[in-house]
Design a protein around this motif. Structure first.
Motif, PDB file in Angstrom:
ATOM      1  N   LEU A 159       0.918  -1.148  -0.025  1.00  0.00           N
ATOM      2  CA  LEU A 159       0.033  -0.088   0.170  1.00  0.00           C
ATOM      3  C   LEU A 159       0.596   1.118   0.068  1.00  0.00           C
ATOM      4  N   GLY A 160       0.530   2.318  -0.659  1.00  0.00           N
ATOM      5  CA  GLY A 160       0.935   3.695  -0.785  1.00  0.00           C
ATOM      6  C   GLY A 160       0.682   4.513   0.282  1.00  0.00           C
ATOM      7  N   ASP A 161       1.443   5.757   0.119  1.00  0.00           N
ATOM      8  CA  ASP A 161       0.940   6.821   1.241  1.00  0.00           C
ATOM      9  C   ASP A 161      -0.547   7.133   1.076  1.00  0.00           C
ATOM     10  N   GLN A 162      -0.964   7.310  -0.391  1.00  0.00           N
ATOM     11  CA  GLN A 162      -2.426   7.691  -0.383  1.00  0.00           C
ATOM     12  C   GLN A 162      -3.436   6.681   0.062  1.00  0.00           C
ATOM     13  N   ASP A 163      -2.901   5.419   0.158  1.00  0.00           N
ATOM     14  CA  ASP A 163      -3.828   4.325   0.567  1.00  0.00           C
ATOM     15  C   ASP A 163      -4.011   4.417   2.262  1.00  0.00           C
ATOM     16  N   VAL A 164      -3.043   4.903   2.783  1.00  0.00           N
ATOM     17  CA  VAL A 164      -3.023   5.242   4.405  1.00  0.00           C
ATOM     18  C   VAL A 164      -3.898   6.244   4.474  1.00  0.00           C
ATOM     19  N   HIS A 165      -3.786   7.411   3.458  1.00  0.00           N
ATOM     20  CA  HIS A 165      -4.620   8.676   3.908  1.00  0.00           C
ATOM     21  C   HIS A 165      -6.390   8.080   3.721  1.00  0.00           C
ATOM     22  N   LYS A 166      -6.535   7.037   2.680  1.00  0.00           N
ATOM     23  CA  LYS A 166      -7.790   6.834   2.343  1.00  0.00           C
ATOM     24  C   LYS A 166      -8.406   6.307   3.553  1.00  0.00           C
ATOM     25  N   ILE A 167      -7.580   5.171   4.162  1.00  0.00           N
ATOM     26  CA  ILE A 167      -8.048   4.515   5.380  1.00  0.00           C
ATOM     27  C   ILE A 167      -8.314   5.348   6.546  1.00  0.00           C
ATOM     28  N   MET A 168      -7.660   6.495   6.716  1.00  0.00           N
ATOM     29  CA  MET A 168      -7.811   7.486   7.580  1.00  0.00           C
ATOM     30  C   MET A 168      -9.100   8.242   7.526  1.00  0.00           C
ATOM     31  N   VAL A 169      -9.416   8.490   6.059  1.00  0.00           N
ATOM     32  CA  VAL A 169     -10.516   9.303   5.737  1.00  0.00           C
ATOM     33  C   VAL A 169     -11.726   8.408   5.628  1.00  0.00           C
ATOM     34  N   GLY A 170     -11.696   7.277   5.360  1.00  0.00           N
ATOM     35  CA  GLY A 170     -12.743   6.304   5.029  1.00  0.00           C
ATOM     36  C   GLY A 170     -13.187   5.563   6.471  1.00  0.00           C
ATOM     37  N   ALA A 171     -12.418   5.579   7.472  1.00  0.00           N
ATOM     38  CA  ALA A 171     -12.829   4.671   8.635  1.00  0.00           C
ATOM     39  C   ALA A 171     -12.726   5.626   9.863  1.00  0.00           C
ATOM     40  N   PRO A 172     -13.875   6.590  10.039  1.00  0.00           N
ATOM     41  CA  PRO A 172     -13.675   7.696  11.065  1.00  0.00           C
ATOM     42  C   PRO A 172     -13.968   7.290  12.472  1.00  0.00           C
ATOM     43  N   LYS A 173     -14.116   5.720  12.545  1.00  0.00           N
ATOM     44  CA  LYS A 173     -14.127   5.156  14.139  1.00  0.00           C
ATOM     45  C   LYS A 173     -12.990   4.263  14.226  1.00  0.00           C
ATOM     46  N   LEU A 174     -11.997   4.422  13.589  1.00  0.00           N
ATOM     47  CA  LEU A 174     -10.852   3.474  13.753  1.00  0.00           C
ATOM     48  C   LEU A 174     -10.002   3.828  14.928  1.00  0.00           C
ATOM     49  N   GLU A 175      -9.828   2.747  15.912  1.00  0.00           N
ATOM     50  CA  GLU A 175      -9.223   3.036  17.001  1.00  0.00           C
ATOM     51  C   GLU A 175      -7.710   2.248  17.090  1.00  0.00           C
ATOM     52  N   PHE A 176      -7.560   1.039  16.385  1.00  0.00           N
ATOM     53  CA  PHE A 176      -6.373   0.259  16.091  1.00  0.00           C
ATOM     54  C   PHE A 176      -6.033  -0.075  14.722  1.00  0.00           C
ATOM     55  N   PHE A 177      -4.746   0.291  14.480  1.00  0.00           N
ATOM     56  CA  PHE A 177      -4.436   0.282  13.278  1.00  0.00           C
ATOM     57  C   PHE A 177      -2.852  -0.760  13.421  1.00  0.00           C
ATOM     58  N   LEU A 198      -1.292   2.263  17.549  1.00  0.00           N
ATOM     59  CA  LEU A 198      -0.629   2.068  16.212  1.00  0.00           C
ATOM     60  C   LEU A 198       0.289   1.105  16.339  1.00  0.00           C
ATOM     61  N   ILE A 199       0.713  -0.021  15.571  1.00  0.00           N
ATOM     62  CA  ILE A 199       1.858  -0.910  15.572  1.00  0.00           C
ATOM     63  C   ILE A 199       2.204  -1.180  14.173  1.00  0.00           C
ATOM     64  N   VAL A 200       3.542  -1.140  14.088  1.00  0.00           N
ATOM     65  CA  VAL A 200       4.419  -0.851  12.878  1.00  0.00           C
ATOM     66  C   VAL A 200       5.601  -2.282  13.016  1.00  0.00           C
ATOM     67  N   TYR A 201       5.290  -3.319  12.465  1.00  0.00           N
ATOM     68  CA  TYR A 201       6.358  -4.233  12.492  1.00  0.00           C
ATOM     69  C   TYR A 201       7.000  -4.140  10.924  1.00  0.00           C
ATOM     70  N   GLU A 202       8.362  -3.759  11.015  1.00  0.00           N
ATOM     71  CA  GLU A 202       9.199  -3.608   9.872  1.00  0.00           C
ATOM     72  C   GLU A 202       9.745  -5.007   9.632  1.00  0.00           C
ATOM     73  N   TYR A 203       9.384  -5.407   8.185  1.00  0.00           N
ATOM     74  CA  TYR A 203      10.038  -6.734   7.716  1.00  0.00           C
ATOM     75  C   TYR A 203      11.479  -6.810   7.271  1.00  0.00           C
ATOM     76  N   GLU A 204      12.103  -7.774   7.584  1.00  0.00           N
ATOM     77  CA  GLU A 204      13.487  -7.663   7.266  1.00  0.00           C
ATOM     78  C   GLU A 204      13.667  -7.880   5.499  1.00  0.00           C
ATOM     79  N   SER A 205      14.051  -6.753   4.883  1.00  0.00           N
ATOM     80  CA  SER A 205      14.093  -6.549   3.421  1.00  0.00           C
ATOM     81  C   SER A 205      15.396  -6.203   3.008  1.00  0.00           C
ATOM     82  N   GLY A 206      15.542  -6.757   1.773  1.00  0.00           N
ATOM     83  CA  GLY A 206      16.984  -6.495   1.067  1.00  0.00           C
ATOM     84  C   GLY A 206      16.801  -5.425   0.272  1.00  0.00           C
ATOM     85  N   GLU A 207      15.366  -4.777  -0.037  1.00  0.00           N
ATOM     86  CA  GLU A 207      15.206  -3.660  -1.236  1.00  0.00           C
ATOM     87  C   GLU A 207      15.933  -2.544  -0.409  1.00  0.00           C
TER      88      GLU A 207
END
Length: 454
Positions: A159-177, A198-207
């Motif tokens: 997902l891109g930055d714009q998708d995160v923005h859509k989620i924040m706008v489209g889920a007005p009652k969101l408490e856990f992400f 907010l929980i962010v787990y960063e996957y080990e990536s060689g990219e």
């Protein structure tokens, strides 16, 4: 079985909700009372572990849903390995769940080489309250409408930055992400007024190596957890409301061979610690404590914080004493210290990233060093009332620390030790010696109570 069958239907359905659907369907043969009960169970859990070949599982899910008719679904979980040839079946199951107002949807679609795009009924769904998606791609031009959603987990998703923005706008009652091993985004602008965790787990990536940068702005989040591998720089731009924070980051395994390649990761980790100096409750992982140990050796002080409760995930070996002292000196308001000796960080990786500057400093001189630093640890004189050690293993390196706490904790009320079970070092004889040794130590606080639980 007769007494069980006499229970009210609501209780029987509740019992069945704890079983996977294969076992639920089997109950139809028990008696006439059970014959059709499985068709109205509100919680459905499909897992393909017991099905071979793969098509048998697909057919089983389809037949089961068809037999239910238009019965409301409260919770649906489907766990399978994604097969590109079965997309129509997947979409059909999801359409059925959406039509029957599913409230909790868990689509654990594990995938190695292919990904799937959720159908439109997933993006626009007002009945969903909890949603968990694995291995999905977000459709770029889709609109999101999750009017009732309070909890969202995305795993191995693109997902891109714009998708995160859509989620924040489209889920007005969101408490856990939660973002678990996702990629494609750089700016997490979490501006939802309702989001609390907010929980962010960063996957080990060689990219990526030293980039790109992940920026997090979450002005209303109260609980923040950052874990996984630090393969790109992380910046906390705005997290003023965070009260509870967890930093359980590990160095990217691709960089463990040399000290220089670890340097930027160590520096970034300490930047994150400084950004969270205002939190009340802090959990720090193993690698973070290793970095603090090096800072103590270099006489670099821990940023003065207002933390009242700190949990350390460390095996409490000799070098961990240095990191703990560094933290205590910078936490004058600390009231509770919890040490979890059951570290999740694997022993092999820990060996590969061990910061050897500390050497065996505390091996022979730990008690003397702790004594010399007591005057700099203000929380021992004014605030630290509770110290709890969980998953305790009787080892020599932990005793200097416990002695240090008892001798200098003027307001200490409780030293609680919970022993780890099934460990040879924690035999009844060994724990008895531990208890005798602790009871023989002088205490600065007359109210201090030592409790050892097995």
């Amino acid at each position: 079985m007769d007494r069980l069958s006499e229970l009210p239907e609501s209780i029987l359905l509740h019992i069945l909700s704890f079983l996977n659907m294969k076992d639920v369907v089997k109950t139809a043969i028990l008696s006439k009372r059970w014959r059709h009960l499985w068709t109205i169970v509100p919680s459905l859990d499909f897992v393909n572990d017991d099905f071979y070949p793969y098509q048998n599982f697909v057919d089983f899910v389809t037949r089961t849903l068809l037999c239910r008719g238009a019965c409301k679904i409260r919770r649906l979980r489907i766990g399978l390995f994604l097969n590109c040839s079965s997309h129509k079946d997947y979409d059909g199951w999801i359409f059925y769940a959406a039509k029957n107002n599913v409230e909790e949807l868990f689509l654990d679609f594990n995938a190695d080489c292919c990904r799937w795009f959720p159908p439109q009924c997933v993006y626009c769904n007002s009945s969903l309250k909890i949603l968990s998606l694995w291995s999905c791609n977000f459709t770029r031009d889709v609109q999101i409408t999750w009017n009732s959603l309070t909890k969202l987990t995305l795993s191995f998703a693109v997902l891109g930055d714009q998708d995160v923005h859509k989620i924040m706008v489209g889920a007005p009652k969101l408490e856990f992400f939660e973002l678990d091993s996702c990629w494609g985004y750089e700016d997490l602008n979490i501006d939802s007024p309702s989001l609390r965790m907010l929980i962010v787990y960063e996957y080990e990536s060689g990219e990526f190596e030293h980039g790109p940068i992940m920026r997090i702005s979450a002005p209303n989040v109260q609980s923040l957890r950052l874990s996984g591998f630090l393969y790109r720089k992380c910046i906390l731009l705005s997290v003023p409301a965070v009260v509870h924070a967890t930093l359980d980051l590990h160095p990217h395994a691709g960089f463990i061979s040399g000290y220089k390649s670890l340097k930027w990761q160590q520096d970034n980790l300490m930047e994150l610690v400084r950004s969270l100096k205002h939190v009340e409750s802090f959990i720090l992982g193993t690698w973070c404590m290793e970095v603090l140990a090096v800072s103590e050796k270099r006489r670099i002080p821990y940023q003065i914080s207002t933390q009242k409760c700190v949990t350390l995930s460390i095996p409490m070996k000799e070098d961990d004493l240095l990191g703990t002292v560094n933290l205590l000196k910078g936490s004058p308001a600390l009231q509770m210290l919890i040490i979890d000796m059951e570290s999740e960080f694997s022993e092999e990786l820990s060996k590969g990233t061990k910061l050897t500057e500390t050497g065996n400093f505390c091996n022979s001189n730990g008690a003397n060093y702790l004594a010399s630093q007591a005057k700099h640890v203000k929380c021992l004189r004014h605030h630290l009332k509770t110290v709890k050690i969980t998953q305790f293993v009787a080892q020599q390196s932990i005793f200097p620390f416990m002695e240090f706490i008892l001798k200098n904790g003027r307001v200490l009320e409780n030293l609680v030790i919970i022993a780890k079970r099934g460990v040879n070092a924690n035999s009844p004889e060994s724990l008895l010696k531990v208890a005798q040794r602790l009871l023989s130590l002088p205490r600065a606080s007359s109210r201090a109570v030592v409790t050892l639980l097995n």
